[in-house]
Design a protein around this motif. Structure first.
Motif, PDB file in Angstrom:
ATOM      1  N   PHE A  92       0.854  -1.289  -0.108  1.00 59.29           N
ATOM      2  CA  PHE A  92      -0.115   0.008   0.062  1.00 59.29           C
ATOM      3  C   PHE A  92       0.918   1.336  -0.084  1.00 59.29           C
ATOM      4  CE2 PHE A  92      -2.490  -3.297   2.156  1.00 59.29           C
ATOM      5  CZ  PHE A  92      -3.714  -3.146   1.417  1.00 59.29           C
ATOM      6  N   VAL A  97      -3.547  13.208  -0.066  1.00 60.53           N
ATOM      7  CA  VAL A  97      -4.643  13.001  -1.040  1.00 60.53           C
ATOM      8  C   VAL A  97      -3.921  13.914  -2.228  1.00 60.53           C
ATOM      9  CG1 VAL A  97      -6.090  14.673  -0.206  1.00 60.53           C
ATOM     10  CG2 VAL A  97      -7.034  12.813  -1.422  1.00 60.53           C
ATOM     11  N   ASN A  98      -3.454  15.061  -1.755  1.00 57.93           N
ATOM     12  CA  ASN A  98      -2.822  15.919  -3.035  1.00 57.93           C
ATOM     13  C   ASN A  98      -1.777  15.212  -3.682  1.00 57.93           C
ATOM     14  OD1 ASN A  98      -1.570  16.725  -0.974  1.00 57.93           O
ATOM     15  ND2 ASN A  98      -2.148  18.698  -1.004  1.00 57.93           N
ATOM     16  N   ASN A  99      -1.208  14.146  -3.246  1.00 58.00           N
ATOM     17  CA  ASN A  99       0.130  13.573  -3.810  1.00 58.00           C
ATOM     18  C   ASN A  99      -0.283  13.171  -5.135  1.00 58.00           C
ATOM     19  OD1 ASN A  99       2.798  12.232  -3.613  1.00 58.00           O
ATOM     20  ND2 ASN A  99       1.654  10.447  -3.833  1.00 58.00           N
ATOM     21  N   ASP A 100       0.821  13.302  -6.114  1.00 55.54           N
ATOM     22  CA  ASP A 100       0.484  12.935  -7.672  1.00 55.54           C
ATOM     23  C   ASP A 100       0.325  11.194  -7.645  1.00 55.54           C
ATOM     24  OD1 ASP A 100       0.134  12.520 -10.191  1.00 55.54           O
ATOM     25  OD2 ASP A 100       1.999  13.946 -10.849  1.00 55.54           O
ATOM     26  N   PHE A 101      -0.695  10.729  -7.302  1.00 55.88           N
ATOM     27  CA  PHE A 101      -0.834   9.303  -7.601  1.00 55.88           C
ATOM     28  C   PHE A 101      -0.758   8.601  -8.895  1.00 55.88           C
ATOM     29  CE2 PHE A 101      -2.392   9.759  -3.044  1.00 55.88           C
ATOM     30  CZ  PHE A 101      -1.719   8.502  -2.486  1.00 55.88           C
ATOM     31  N   ASN A 102      -1.305   9.637  -9.927  1.00 58.36           N
ATOM     32  CA  ASN A 102      -1.361   9.164 -11.146  1.00 58.36           C
ATOM     33  C   ASN A 102       0.284   8.843 -11.799  1.00 58.36           C
ATOM     34  OD1 ASN A 102      -3.991   9.598 -11.396  1.00 58.36           O
ATOM     35  ND2 ASN A 102      -4.108  11.441 -12.517  1.00 58.36           N
ATOM     36  N   PHE A 105       1.506   5.651 -10.017  1.00 57.49           N
ATOM     37  CA  PHE A 105       0.860   4.540 -10.511  1.00 57.49           C
ATOM     38  C   PHE A 105       1.607   4.116 -11.818  1.00 57.49           C
ATOM     39  CE2 PHE A 105      -3.497   4.771  -8.116  1.00 57.49           C
ATOM     40  CZ  PHE A 105      -2.741   4.182  -6.750  1.00 57.49           C
ATOM     41  N   ARG A 106       1.623   5.223 -12.775  1.00 54.86           N
ATOM     42  CA  ARG A 106       2.221   4.868 -14.055  1.00 54.86           C
ATOM     43  C   ARG A 106       3.437   4.635 -14.147  1.00 54.86           C
ATOM     44  NH1 ARG A 106      -1.769   9.907 -16.196  1.00 54.86           N
ATOM     45  NH2 ARG A 106      -3.743   9.133 -15.577  1.00 54.86           N
ATOM     46  N   SER A 117      -1.144  -0.827  -4.558  1.00 54.70           N
ATOM     47  CA  SER A 117      -2.429  -0.254  -4.153  1.00 54.70           C
ATOM     48  C   SER A 117      -1.936   1.125  -3.577  1.00 54.70           C
ATOM     49  CB  SER A 117      -3.230  -1.235  -3.008  1.00 54.70           C
ATOM     50  OG  SER A 117      -4.073  -0.405  -2.417  1.00 54.70           O
ATOM     51  N   GLY A 118      -2.701   2.228  -3.878  1.00 55.16           N
ATOM     52  CA  GLY A 118      -2.657   3.515  -3.409  1.00 55.16           C
ATOM     53  C   GLY A 118      -3.401   3.882  -2.131  1.00 55.16           C
ATOM     54  N   VAL A 119      -3.086   4.643  -1.259  1.00 52.65           N
ATOM     55  CA  VAL A 119      -3.963   4.681  -0.125  1.00 52.65           C
ATOM     56  C   VAL A 119      -3.769   6.336   0.419  1.00 52.65           C
ATOM     57  CG1 VAL A 119      -4.455   4.291   2.507  1.00 52.65           C
ATOM     58  CG2 VAL A 119      -3.996   2.425   1.020  1.00 52.65           C
ATOM     59  N   PRO A 120      -4.693   7.258  -0.083  1.00 54.69           N
ATOM     60  CA  PRO A 120      -4.656   8.678   0.178  1.00 54.69           C
ATOM     61  C   PRO A 120      -5.181   8.901   1.589  1.00 54.69           C
ATOM     62  CG  PRO A 120      -6.582   8.289  -1.138  1.00 54.69           C
ATOM     63  CD  PRO A 120      -5.706   6.901  -0.933  1.00 54.69           C
TER      64      PRO A 120
ATOM     65  N   ASN B 102      -6.113  10.687  -9.217  1.00 56.14           N
ATOM     66  CA  ASN B 102      -5.853  11.971  -8.562  1.00 56.14           C
ATOM     67  C   ASN B 102      -7.362  12.512  -8.173  1.00 56.14           C
ATOM     68  OD1 ASN B 102      -3.042  11.708  -8.570  1.00 56.14           O
ATOM     69  ND2 ASN B 102      -2.657  13.295  -9.874  1.00 56.14           N
ATOM     70  N   GLY B 118      -6.678   2.823  -3.932  1.00 58.04           N
ATOM     71  CA  GLY B 118      -6.913   2.686  -5.316  1.00 58.04           C
ATOM     72  C   GLY B 118      -6.104   1.497  -5.910  1.00 58.04           C
TER      73      GLY B 118
END
Lengths: 341, 341
Positions: A92, A97-102, A105-106, A117-120, B102, B118
């Motif tokens: 995880f 939440v304003n981290n650049d998860f996109n 993930f990419r 998995s990402g956890v904001p 995001n 996510g």
């Protein structure tokens, strides 16, 4: 009520993903210790009972590549230790939440040996169900406070931190006390949350660099230069403090003992074998810090002043470099390994 | 080898988050059925044994708000059923890695009663460790094929789909067969993955709208208009097929039985009580489809032609509206509830 300023997003020149060498050095230095504590102290047979699912979190992961590097390391060490065991890993990746998860993930490695998995959300609060995590990892992140103590910005307070942007260099002991008090409040929430989430016997490793705090003062002096040249109002500097506190061994021990749910398996200050610090490559370091601090500066001063302050600080590389050669011993990192009782 | 085209990102005028009313109607229609199958068929006492962690996935979640709505509904129904039980819920929002996570994370409801996470990746492959999911939900997503069968685009093939962008309206039965074959291959991978991930006794609900396929032909006719006006090369239309197949009850039953790991607890075609369809608000529907299809069209035709095709199709609202009044019965949705044996 908490504030958060993510590392610079994307993979452009001043992005965190392109400028996280310093954090990488911190991690490389900790890898061997991480391996040793897992081999010596982790007992998955009791922890997992009949299940073969192993859940790992990286708290304050930012956007890679460092987080991928350290998560793969943890997975590999656990696999090597239990080579007769068919474990399945889920990692995880946690950050605000304003981290650049996109971007995170990419850029996930295609050859990873875990489910991702990402956890904001803030790690000062709950992120997972009770007893659902086996190993927690947190590098270069616990020094971020949930907010700046407001008395630091209040000219009527005895903790007013006039002309400075952090506790470093402050002669008023009340300034340091305000930072420590906020750190202790944040860590109380942090450990309360982790104590619920980590299974009995599960481990948590916290790694915190101790160099950046001293480098902060160079950014502060660039802001004061702008004040002296009449380009920036002094009140804007007085109303700004960077919400980071770098804990000592004593600070960490105190908060762990107050929480009382974790045993300390190992704690030490080490000097990373950092090529960056060896070569005193001050410019690289300052660009590195820019990726970390830029969002915070722009939010308070606007992008014009922030850009000016960063450009000026990077021009001070010679001064920074000279300071670093003398203060090399300060370039240490705190490593603490804990086990859920 | 799989292709993916996310729904339009962000919350701008043609974004999916602002244009997902149709998918919302599908979900509202399924809510009551979802509630009934959980109450009748879910036995968490056996499934969870001593644990109180309940893990839910939404497969192909896109960026909200529909996914938040349906996940909260599942959590609430399970809570209501086991009111004496202190369950903790973790919801995994899954979609392709190029989905806008995001935006998804930043719009998570603050009053949610679950931990959010996510999971990037294609649901045609593995996403989780074995036996780690209790309820899987998938709405308006399984009709997306992992790729367009390439024989549809090959003029030497007996399945060549000249002048059309989907199997709808194709007189050549080979075209339909190619779509069905791809759907069956994809579903084989989908069910193999879910059979590993879902605990014995765990449930999966799949919901698939059956209206959009018929509306696709209006977009196809706009493209042909552009060909007839000399603004678009016919070969560009011939080399484009939308990779969606809307399964019938028989199609779904066949793939579930072939996999043999799930029992069918309920399957039916229903007519949603859709205000959108009642009022035959064709324009809203077409704008809705634009948010879904735009990425795919731009990728193949470029943004100029794609924009022109969408503008023209939306101008055909009267024609679409007339067609919808006659074909109202086609506006049904497939609902299937499965239980892991």
């Amino acid at each position: 009520m908490t504030t958060s300023f993510p590392m610079n997003a994307g993979d452009v020149p001043y992005s965190y993903s392109k400028n996280s060498h310093l954090q990488r050095e911190v991690l490389d230095g900790a890898k061997e210790m991480m391996k040793e504590v897992i081999i010596e102290h982790l007992d998955i047979k009791n922890m997992l009972s009949s299940s073969n699912k192993f859940y790992i979190i990286d708290l304050g992961c930012s956007i890679g590549p460092n987080t991928f590097n350290s998560m793969q390391h943890v997975v590999q060490v656990v696999k090597d230790k239990y080579h007769d065991n068919i474990l399945e890993f889920q990692v995880f990746f946690n950050d605000h939440v304003n981290n650049d998860f996109n971007t995170l993930f990419r850029s996930l490695p295609v050859d990873r040996s875990y489910y991702a998995s990402g956890v904001p959300g803030s790690f000062h609060g709950r992120l997972f169900p009770s007893r659902s995590i086996h190993v927690a990892h947190c590098s270069s992140a616990i020094h971020w406070l949930s907010k700046t103590p407001k008395e630091l910005l209040d000219e009527k307070s005895s903790s007013w931190n006039k002309g400075l942007i952090n506790y470093i260099g402050a002669s008023n002991i009340e300034v340091m006390n305000a930072y420590v008090a906020q750190f202790e409040k944040d860590m109380e929430m942090f450990f309360n949350a982790r104590a619920e989430e980590i299974v009995p016997g599960g481990m948590m490793v916290l790694i915190s660099p101790q160099l950046s705090e001293h480098l902060l003062k160079f950014f502060g002096s660039s802001l004061l230069d702008l004040v002296n040249e009449g380009k920036l109002d002094e009140s804007l500097v007085n109303s700004f403090n960077v919400p980071v506190y770098f804990p000592s061994i004593e600070d960490m021990t105190k908060v762990v003992e107050k929480n009382d749910c974790f045993s300390i398996e190992r704690v030490e200050l080490t000097h990373p074998k950092s090529k960056l610090v060896d070569e005193a490559d001050a410019k690289t370091l300052m660009i590195n810090l820019r990726a970390v601090l830029e969002g915070l500066f722009i939010n308070h001063f606007g992008s014009k002043i922030a850009k000016e302050a960063f450009t000026r600080t990077i021009l001070k590389s010679d001064e920074v470099s000279a300071w670093m050669k003398i203060n090399y011993k300060k370039a240490c990192q705190l490593f603490i390994a804990l086990k859920r009782k």
